[in-house]
Write a protein that holds these residues in place. Structure first.
Motif, PDB file in Angstrom:
ATOM      1  N   VAL A 184       6.388  -7.306  22.569  1.00 53.78           N
ATOM      2  CA  VAL A 184       5.549  -8.257  21.836  1.00 53.78           C
ATOM      3  C   VAL A 184       4.813  -7.540  20.709  1.00 53.78           C
ATOM      4  O   VAL A 184       4.789  -8.001  19.560  1.00 53.78           O
ATOM      5  N   PHE A 185       4.263  -6.378  21.008  1.00 52.13           N
ATOM      6  CA  PHE A 185       3.419  -5.687  20.035  1.00 52.13           C
ATOM      7  C   PHE A 185       4.202  -4.989  18.935  1.00 52.13           C
ATOM      8  O   PHE A 185       3.699  -4.861  17.809  1.00 52.13           O
ATOM      9  N   VAL A 186       5.400  -4.524  19.208  1.00 54.43           N
ATOM     10  CA  VAL A 186       6.173  -3.894  18.134  1.00 54.43           C
ATOM     11  C   VAL A 186       6.672  -4.949  17.146  1.00 54.43           C
ATOM     12  O   VAL A 186       7.188  -4.608  16.077  1.00 54.43           O
ATOM     13  N   SER A 187       6.509  -6.215  17.489  1.00 51.01           N
ATOM     14  CA  SER A 187       6.938  -7.299  16.606  1.00 51.01           C
ATOM     15  C   SER A 187       5.907  -7.594  15.521  1.00 51.01           C
ATOM     16  O   SER A 187       6.192  -8.311  14.568  1.00 51.01           O
ATOM     17  N   PHE A 188       4.681  -7.046  15.679  1.00 50.89           N
ATOM     18  CA  PHE A 188       3.684  -7.164  14.624  1.00 50.89           C
ATOM     19  C   PHE A 188       4.035  -6.144  13.547  1.00 50.89           C
ATOM     20  O   PHE A 188       4.299  -4.986  13.840  1.00 50.89           O
ATOM     21  N   ASN A 189       3.999  -6.549  12.281  1.00 51.17           N
ATOM     22  CA  ASN A 189       4.426  -5.656  11.197  1.00 51.17           C
ATOM     23  C   ASN A 189       3.325  -4.684  10.805  1.00 51.17           C
ATOM     24  O   ASN A 189       2.390  -5.063  10.090  1.00 51.17           O
ATOM     25  N   GLY A 190       3.417  -3.454  11.300  1.00 51.99           N
ATOM     26  CA  GLY A 190       2.455  -2.425  10.920  1.00 51.99           C
ATOM     27  C   GLY A 190       1.070  -2.671  11.485  1.00 51.99           C
ATOM     28  O   GLY A 190       0.866  -3.494  12.368  1.00 51.99           O
ATOM     29  N   ASN A 191       0.102  -1.952  10.944  1.00 47.95           N
ATOM     30  CA  ASN A 191      -1.283  -2.058  11.422  1.00 47.95           C
ATOM     31  C   ASN A 191      -2.073  -3.157  10.704  1.00 47.95           C
ATOM     32  O   ASN A 191      -3.136  -3.549  11.160  1.00 47.95           O
ATOM     33  N   GLN A 192      -1.555  -3.626   9.572  1.00 46.86           N
ATOM     34  CA  GLN A 192      -2.233  -4.682   8.831  1.00 46.86           C
ATOM     35  C   GLN A 192      -1.806  -6.034   9.396  1.00 46.86           C
ATOM     36  O   GLN A 192      -0.663  -6.456   9.253  1.00 46.86           O
ATOM     37  N   LEU A 193      -2.736  -6.719  10.046  1.00 45.53           N
ATOM     38  CA  LEU A 193      -2.418  -7.998  10.680  1.00 45.53           C
ATOM     39  C   LEU A 193      -2.495  -9.140   9.669  1.00 45.53           C
ATOM     40  O   LEU A 193      -3.429  -9.215   8.871  1.00 45.53           O
ATOM     41  N   ASN A 194      -1.506 -10.038   9.728  1.00 51.49           N
ATOM     42  CA  ASN A 194      -1.630 -11.271   8.954  1.00 51.49           C
ATOM     43  C   ASN A 194      -2.395 -12.281   9.807  1.00 51.49           C
ATOM     44  O   ASN A 194      -2.879 -11.959  10.887  1.00 51.49           O
ATOM     45  N   ASN A 195      -2.530 -13.511   9.334  1.00 48.61           N
ATOM     46  CA  ASN A 195      -3.305 -14.510  10.063  1.00 48.61           C
ATOM     47  C   ASN A 195      -2.716 -14.791  11.448  1.00 48.61           C
ATOM     48  O   ASN A 195      -3.451 -15.075  12.397  1.00 48.61           O
ATOM     49  N   THR A 196      -1.389 -14.712  11.549  1.00 49.36           N
ATOM     50  CA  THR A 196      -0.749 -14.932  12.848  1.00 49.36           C
ATOM     51  C   THR A 196      -1.106 -13.824  13.819  1.00 49.36           C
ATOM     52  O   THR A 196      -1.397 -14.067  14.992  1.00 49.36           O
ATOM     53  N   GLY A 197      -1.092 -12.576  13.327  1.00 48.75           N
ATOM     54  CA  GLY A 197      -1.466 -11.448  14.171  1.00 48.75           C
ATOM     55  C   GLY A 197      -2.891 -11.566  14.670  1.00 48.75           C
ATOM     56  O   GLY A 197      -3.202 -11.239  15.823  1.00 48.75           O
ATOM     57  N   LYS A 198      -3.781 -12.071  13.789  1.00 51.21           N
ATOM     58  CA  LYS A 198      -5.182 -12.237  14.169  1.00 51.21           C
ATOM     59  C   LYS A 198      -5.357 -13.323  15.234  1.00 51.21           C
ATOM     60  O   LYS A 198      -6.353 -13.344  15.949  1.00 51.21           O
ATOM     61  N   GLU A 199      -4.385 -14.223  15.312  1.00 48.16           N
ATOM     62  CA  GLU A 199      -4.407 -15.264  16.344  1.00 48.16           C
ATOM     63  C   GLU A 199      -3.739 -14.785  17.631  1.00 48.16           C
ATOM     64  O   GLU A 199      -4.193 -15.092  18.732  1.00 48.16           O
ATOM     65  N   LEU A 200      -2.677 -14.007  17.473  1.00 45.51           N
ATOM     66  CA  LEU A 200      -1.895 -13.568  18.636  1.00 45.51           C
ATOM     67  C   LEU A 200      -2.609 -12.496  19.455  1.00 45.51           C
ATOM     68  O   LEU A 200      -2.628 -12.564  20.683  1.00 45.51           O
TER      69      LEU A 200
END
Length: 299
Positions: A184-200
């Protein structure tokens, strides 16, 4: 008056219990059918098995993990999780770079060794697709279904006579969840979170991570990657993480203070491996000294 029959029965029961304790051991046979020797390590013990030779381990204390190093030109290292109860046995057959299991829970051992990873990694591209489309609900729905499918498969493959009451069943479930969490976590692109990352990230934090924070020992790289990502983004996400004593100061103290000692060790190990790869022996030696002197790491 002494009841000799009762006395006799008592002695037999005692003898039975003593023999049960004496013979209550896992039996693991490693058969090296490859054309090169292998090095086997478990429970701080290490030995070598020659070409076309085998070795049987009888371990009363229980083995949870066996590491096998193929001493060929690739020097491949394989980690095998063991889920045997006392008096259960397993054959581990080595051929070239492959491993096959035969014995108690053989199908389950094979699925834990190679199947779980394959089933979970297969879904990463789908997660990333949802992430890039800013579809948090699709991401969560797909990830939860992936975990459910793996856990259902483990249940079907578990042929232990004790079923879900087998003491190792929970261990296998936790191992599967750990690997799933990492995909799940390697699916986030890099260390900069987009709005979806901030929700997930808060969603997975509350549902899965929060209750297990103190168990993250970084014995696996999965643990390190996840806890570090949360530490890097805790202010952004308004999360609370435990604080730990800094073993060795660095430019990343603000992040590392939320990592247990073993996880801090992984941070410096990453730096050491980086400079070794770059063939910068001066900088590599600096981190080697930190690892061996401050963390007592064996390199």
């Amino acid at each position: 008056m002494i009841n000799h029959e009762s006395l006799k029965d008592g002695k037999q029961l005692l003898l039975f219990l003593l023999l049960s304790c004496f013979y209550s051991a896992q039996k693991i046979t490693i058969d090296n059918k490859s054309d090169f020797p292998v090095e086997v390590e478990y429970s701080y013990k290490k030995f070598e098995i020659g070409i076309h030779q085998m070795k049987t381990i009888n371990e009363k204390n229980g083995i949870k993990n066996i590491s096998i190093l193929y001493k060929n030109e690739k020097n491949l290292k394989r980690n095998i999780y063991v889920f045997l109860n006392p008096q259960e046995s397993l054959n581990i057959n080595l051929r070239k770079d492959t491993i096959k299991f035969k014995g108690d829970k053989e199908i389950l051992h094979d699925y834990v060794y190679r199947g779980i990873e394959a089933d979970l990694i297969f879904k990463i591209a789908e997660y990333q697709n949802y992430y890039q489309k800013n579809d948090a609900k699709g991401f969560i729905r797909t990830s939860e279904m992936s975990l459910s499918n793996v856990l259902s498969k483990i249940l079907r493959l578990n042929n232990s006579p004790l079923g879900r009451e087998d003491i190792h069943y929970k261990e296998i479930e936790e191992l599967a969840k750990e690997r799933w969490f990492f995909t799940v976590f390697v699916s986030f692109n890099g260390n900069q979170l987009n709005n979806t990352g901030k929700e997930l990230m808060p969603y997975y934090f509350e549902k899965y991570f929060k209750k297990d924070i103190t168990t993250y020992s970084c014995e696996s790289w999965y643990h390190y990657d996840i806890i570090r990502k949360y530490s890097q983004n805790m202010k952004l996400l308004n999360l609370k993480l435990p604080k730990y004593e800094i073993v060795e100061h660095s430019d990343d103290d603000e992040v590392n203070q939320h990592l247990p000692t073993k996880c801090q060790e992984e941070y410096f190990r990453g730096s050491y491996n980086f400079w070794v790869h770059k063939k910068d022996l001066v900088r590599a030696e600096k981190y080697k000294k930190i690892l061996t002197e401050k963390f007592h790491t064996k390199l």
